[in-house]
Design a protein around this motif. Structure first.
Motif, PDB file in Angstrom:
ATOM      1  N   PHE A  67       0.838  -1.205   0.000  1.00 25.55           N
ATOM      2  CA  PHE A  67       0.000   0.000   0.000  1.00 25.55           C
ATOM      3  C   PHE A  67       0.870   1.252   0.000  1.00 25.55           C
ATOM      4  O   PHE A  67       2.069   1.192   0.230  1.00 25.55           O
ATOM      5  CB  PHE A  67      -0.969   0.008   1.193  1.00 25.55           C
ATOM      6  N   LYS A  68       0.196   2.373  -0.285  1.00 19.35           N
ATOM      7  CA  LYS A  68       0.854   3.679  -0.265  1.00 19.35           C
ATOM      8  C   LYS A  68       0.207   4.543   0.808  1.00 19.35           C
ATOM      9  O   LYS A  68      -1.002   4.501   0.993  1.00 19.35           O
ATOM     10  CB  LYS A  68       0.738   4.358  -1.623  1.00 19.35           C
ATOM     11  N   LYS A  69       0.996   5.334   1.501  1.00 15.00           N
ATOM     12  CA  LYS A  69       0.494   6.223   2.552  1.00 15.00           C
ATOM     13  C   LYS A  69       0.579   7.656   2.052  1.00 15.00           C
ATOM     14  O   LYS A  69       1.654   8.147   1.718  1.00 15.00           O
ATOM     15  CB  LYS A  69       1.325   6.050   3.833  1.00 15.00           C
ATOM     16  N   TRP A  70      -0.581   8.291   1.966  1.00 11.79           N
ATOM     17  CA  TRP A  70      -0.667   9.670   1.495  1.00 11.79           C
ATOM     18  C   TRP A  70      -0.895  10.588   2.678  1.00 11.79           C
ATOM     19  O   TRP A  70      -1.491  10.210   3.672  1.00 11.79           O
ATOM     20  CB  TRP A  70      -1.814   9.806   0.500  1.00 11.79           C
ATOM     21  N   GLY A  71      -0.448  11.805   2.576  1.00  9.11           N
ATOM     22  CA  GLY A  71      -0.628  12.765   3.664  1.00  9.11           C
ATOM     23  C   GLY A  71      -0.765  14.176   3.146  1.00  9.11           C
ATOM     24  O   GLY A  71      -0.750  14.433   1.947  1.00  9.11           O
TER      25      GLY A  71
END
Length: 124
Positions: free
Chosen positions: A105-109
């Motif tokens: 998964f990718k973590k966006w902020g």
């Protein structure tokens, strides 16, 4: 917590910037050089920065899809005073930053959203 098109997103809000602007008509200057105009209403536009670090990736993706849906307007509910306000808005800008990319998964902020009111919330 914000609501967009009857879907509530349980997000923390880092920062809300609320801007009130006047819709005016018949602007003119009289002989004494004083400006005169008719106020037709007040629009509230919002810049919202969402706390994304505790959101699961599915909820985040759903929120991002909602705010980037190509439609003319959205019904939004946002903080207002000690309560909330619901109005039709155009989402003019949505921006975020890819914080980490994992194998699964990718973590966006740093999600920032600009809501522009389509009609005045207060009419003169």
């Amino acid at each position: 917590m914000i609501t967009i098109d009857n879907n509530t997103y349980n997000v923390g809000i880092i920062k809300v910037t609320r801007k009130a602007s006047q819709k005016i008509e018949n602007l003119g200057v009289t002989l004494d050089l004083r400006k005169h105009y008719d106020i037709k209403g007040i629009y509230y536009d919002y810049d919202v920065e969402v706390a994304t670090q505790h959101m699961n990736v599915v909820d985040y993706d759903n929120l991002y899809e909602a705010i980037t849906t190509p439609q003319e307007s959205h019904t939004v509910t946002l903080p207002y005073g000690q309560s909330t306000i619901t109005f039709e808005a155009r989402i003019s800008i949505a921006s975020d930053v890819l914080v980490k990319s994992y194998t699964t998964f990718k973590k966006w902020g740093t999600l920032k959203i600009t809501f522009e009111a389509l009609s005045p919330q207060k009419e003169a």
